[in-house]
Design a protein around this motif. Sequence first.
Motif, PDB file in Angstrom:
ATOM      1  N   PHE A  49      55.237  37.206  45.725  1.00  0.00           N
ATOM      2  CA  PHE A  49      56.108  36.117  45.022  1.00  0.00           C
ATOM      3  C   PHE A  49      56.356  35.029  45.817  1.00  0.00           C
ATOM      4  N   GLU A  89      52.260  33.582  45.487  1.00  0.00           N
ATOM      5  CA  GLU A  89      51.705  33.329  44.652  1.00  0.00           C
ATOM      6  C   GLU A  89      51.105  32.165  44.238  1.00  0.00           C
ATOM      7  N   GLN A 122      46.923  31.537  44.156  1.00  0.00           N
ATOM      8  CA  GLN A 122      46.657  30.712  42.700  1.00  0.00           C
ATOM      9  C   GLN A 122      45.425  30.028  43.186  1.00  0.00           C
ATOM     10  N   LYS A 134      50.008  30.159  34.629  1.00  0.00           N
ATOM     11  CA  LYS A 134      49.716  30.947  35.929  1.00  0.00           C
ATOM     12  C   LYS A 134      48.708  32.218  36.135  1.00  0.00           C
ATOM     13  N   VAL A 178      48.766  34.547  38.583  1.00  0.00           N
ATOM     14  CA  VAL A 178      48.810  35.340  39.457  1.00  0.00           C
ATOM     15  C   VAL A 178      51.093  35.587  39.126  1.00  0.00           C
ATOM     16  N   VAL A 179      50.938  36.578  39.691  1.00  0.00           N
ATOM     17  CA  VAL A 179      52.465  37.445  39.508  1.00  0.00           C
ATOM     18  C   VAL A 179      52.699  38.107  40.450  1.00  0.00           C
ATOM     19  N   GLY A 180      54.211  37.866  41.098  1.00  0.00           N
ATOM     20  CA  GLY A 180      54.529  39.033  41.785  1.00  0.00           C
ATOM     21  C   GLY A 180      55.074  39.758  41.166  1.00  0.00           C
ATOM     22  N   MET A 228      50.931  41.932  43.549  1.00  0.00           N
ATOM     23  CA  MET A 228      50.072  40.796  43.069  1.00  0.00           C
ATOM     24  C   MET A 228      49.224  40.912  42.154  1.00  0.00           C
TER      25      MET A 228
END
Length: 231
Positions: free
Chosen positions: A109, A112, A116, A159, A161-163, A174
């Motif tokens: 998180f 990120e 990104q 976004k 990517v996200v955790g 991720m």
Amino acid sequence: MFTLNQYSSSALLIDDMVKHIVTALEQAIEQRGRASIAVSGGSSPIPMFKKLSEQSLPWNKVYITLVDDRWVDTTHADSNENLVMKHLLINKAKLANFIGFKNNAPTPFAGEQYTQDKLREIPVPFDVVILGMGEDGHTASLFPHAENLHHGLDMHSGKLVVGMVPLTAPHERMTLTLPAILNSHHIYLLLNGKSKKQVLEKALQGHDVDEMPIRAVLEQKKVDVIGFWAE
């Protein structure tokens, strides 16, 4: 639209899947001078990675990244980056440009934004995205009922990517978001064995993406998805 290609052996599946991938990458290089592919980890893609690594492509014009990774050191046995380094970025493919997810942040998180920003180097739309599917219906690291799943599936988040903290698997992760996965020309879903066919059939019969996140990929109308399955 989803199409399932079925093969009598894993060898035939791998041969045909590699042909699809090479054709897509060659077309991209011809049209825009470079190509991009996002790949999954796990044991299933390893034979395909090895075959792909031997193909005659201008690999220096190919950008490779992951669809997801565990938040572990890149030398860890569970690291997808480690797996790709060992099995894909070898032979002729060692000349490819690789961009991984893991950074020095303590959690996915917290990491990120850094990841990104790195992924902005990759030409998009992706020319190829290779997905797998778990027995629980997850794909990438979009896991059923995970607390952050709605962020990963949000088509308007902006976004890449996200955790993610899976409820059914170890390690924080991720993952590419659903909009990042769908920002592609070709999505290939790699499946092996009778049990995965049964999971796929269950996914195709329902609509609850929280229960089986793979449905978000199978049901969308933006990108054609081809499944490659062998018993």
